[in-house]
Scaffold this motif. Sequence first.
Motif, PDB file in Angstrom:
ATOM      1  N   ASP A   1       2.268   1.721  -3.432  1.00 42.41           N
ATOM      2  CA  ASP A   1       0.875   2.739  -3.888  1.00 42.41           C
ATOM      3  C   ASP A   1       0.805   4.183  -3.897  1.00 42.41           C
ATOM      4  OD1 ASP A   1       0.938  -0.479  -6.066  1.00 42.41           O
ATOM      5  OD2 ASP A   1      -0.418  -1.457  -4.998  1.00 42.41           O
ATOM      6  N   ASP A   2       0.826   4.068  -2.692  1.00 44.00           N
ATOM      7  CA  ASP A   2       0.331   4.961  -3.020  1.00 44.00           C
ATOM      8  C   ASP A   2       1.028   6.298  -2.843  1.00 44.00           C
ATOM      9  OD1 ASP A   2      -2.101   4.278  -2.679  1.00 44.00           O
ATOM     10  OD2 ASP A   2      -2.406   4.189  -0.468  1.00 44.00           O
ATOM     11  N   HIS A   3       2.776   6.110  -2.497  1.00 52.29           N
ATOM     12  CA  HIS A   3       3.892   7.198  -1.967  1.00 52.29           C
ATOM     13  C   HIS A   3       4.999   6.648  -2.809  1.00 52.29           C
ATOM     14  CE1 HIS A   3       1.313   8.597   0.726  1.00 52.29           C
ATOM     15  NE2 HIS A   3       0.994   7.582   1.232  1.00 52.29           N
TER      16      HIS A   3
ATOM     17  N   ARG B   1       6.621   7.192   4.983  1.00 51.27           N
ATOM     18  CA  ARG B   1       5.183   6.942   5.487  1.00 51.27           C
ATOM     19  C   ARG B   1       5.091   4.908   6.134  1.00 51.27           C
ATOM     20  NH1 ARG B   1       3.487  10.817   6.341  1.00 51.27           N
ATOM     21  NH2 ARG B   1       1.855   9.253   6.641  1.00 51.27           N
TER      22      ARG B   1
ATOM     23  N   GLY C   1       0.873  -1.452   0.217  1.00 47.19           N
ATOM     24  CA  GLY C   1      -0.083  -0.209  -0.158  1.00 47.19           C
ATOM     25  C   GLY C   1       0.404   1.316   0.103  1.00 47.19           C
TER      26      GLY C   1
ATOM     27  N   ASP D   1       2.971   5.176   9.068  1.00 44.80           N
ATOM     28  CA  ASP D   1       1.918   4.242   8.439  1.00 44.80           C
ATOM     29  C   ASP D   1       1.938   3.269   8.717  1.00 44.80           C
ATOM     30  OD1 ASP D   1       1.383   6.848   7.748  1.00 44.80           O
ATOM     31  OD2 ASP D   1       1.108   6.007   4.966  1.00 44.80           O
TER      32      ASP D   1
END
Length: 663
Positions: free
Chosen positions: A94-96, A388, A91, A415
Amino acid sequence: MSQEPADGIQSVCPRCSVGCSLRYDANAERARGISGAPVNRRGELCPKGLGAFDVFDPDERLTTPLVRHDGDLEPATWTDALDRVEAAFEGIVDDHGPDALAFLGAPHCTNEENYTFQKLARVLGTNNVDNRARLCHDASVSAMEARLGAGGMTNSLADLEAADVFLVVGSNPADQQPVAFDSYVRPAVNDGATLVHVDPRANATTRLAESHLAPRPGTDAQVVSLLARTILDEGLVDEGFVAERTSGVEAFAASVAGEDPEAVADRAGVDLVTVRDVARRFGRADRATVITGTGIEDGPDTAEALLNLLLLTGNLGERGTGMNVFRGLNNEQGASDVGALPHRLPGGQPVTDPEVRERVAGVWGIEPPAEPGLNEQDLVRGFGDGIRGAFVLGENPAVTKLGTERVARGLESLDFLLVQDVTHTETTAHADVVLPASAWSEKSGTVTNLDRQVQRMRTLESAPGEARDDLSVLRALGDRLTDVAFDDDPERVFEELVTVNPRYAGMSYDGIGTGSQRWPFPEGADEGTAVLHRERFLTGEKRASFVPTAAIADGATDAGLVLLTGGRSGDTTNTTMGRDGDRHDDTLAIHPTDADESGLVDGDRATVENANGTIETTVRCTESVREGCVYLHARAADPLVGEGQTRVEVRPAMATADRPLND
């Protein structure tokens, strides 16, 4: 330990970087050295080594994976824990993007584990991988890499026996590497060699020294430049070596000549007559060597000045000479050798070199990223911002020179935080997943000691409960997170490692056996290289350059006393090696003059404070610490240690109702 380790099987002591061979003696219920070993040839062990099997309280071991639910870490299956890691890392990427991940490795881990760890980071697409070993000796190693081509010891321990003069700067090997000191340095001194100790605190190494220079902290480089000035003034330069193997001597000589020796000595707080006597001994010696430690890591100037001194006197490329960094933790050299660094791939190869990346891609099946990653301090600073997610392997960044409160906030803002370790630490308290790892005696692999010898560790006992060896966990993560092949057999991982690390190219697991192989070990060679830089430097060049001396800066005007620390910072931290477990003195050593000015006498309780934190301790007045400095063991000093040179205010502690002062 839940069960007794296997009796008699040879392994390597995990307690420091010297790399002594040992075995478990069931009759004595402790470690024994092994005669004829690569390092501790007579089979000697220091007190730390004798207690190598007593590093953990079995009740403190992590024995099952833990996953955070509703704010609490709760036991979980391995499948559930790895599922959580897989989902979180995918995740974040994919996001950052992959550079939102940080990988913090540990010099306590084997070469195979650190190699696989950095491979995992780079296959995922980031060079954000680092280990504490780089930070511990960053200034000295960076200077040596730039000018000589490698940051490892230039000579072997055995070579040191040929030295006529030892210049020990910012290091206390008599205490910190006692087997190396007693086996290789002390016999040479007893046989007539001269030892000079440069350190603001007198300690066990000083007792063997003929001369002790105690410069004010931050002035070591100027003192070394004073040595060079005397050598230039009195015609003690090795003219042949300088002409054939160096460049830039004229600019260097001019920079030194522009300094006023009396003024420099006054700023540094050293006796100029003694400095000149030391310079003559160093310059006239047939073979002179430098031994350094973390005490010169206050910036690049001291390391650069020491390299200048060695070049000026021709003390490189021969037995009994060279720049010899005495590292602290057991696999500091190996962690760097195998690429657990943000800017270098295995073998010290720059990540920016396209040919290197292409060769690595031929083995991995994927090319590592070209842009250097962030170092450990910058990664920690970026927690919760650009960073993150983090994977912390056997390390404890919650206790750091950046300040514990600041780092704790960063850890909480991530995160996702994955920690793989053997016990709970200040960092696991912030983790989303904790994976129970193996201690040194519960796994096999190789480690590289301070003088570049690669040796094999062997499994002596089983890990408790559901704890798994680190390499198998790393393989499981690699299989889940990437399409690249990972392995969990140490011998097969080592075989892959030597194909991408040119310095290890000729080594083999069988060839190491119960002995060692030292890098550089070219493919097809019969043995490794004990003395580096004989004909050419590892840069590939015949010449190394001088670095002109920077202008003298008087850094002694800041308020407060300079905090000196010894031992290893974070010794109370449980890691994959284990706790240090040694008794240590938590008193504050302070010069009587400074104690009097602070309103303190011997035995008083004192508050020691700076912007990083506050501790309370007991005063010990001693002239072994120069004026303007105080000394604490690194474990006691952890709350106070910050970036750069650390200064503290010292004052009498406040009495309380339940503890009167000096009670």
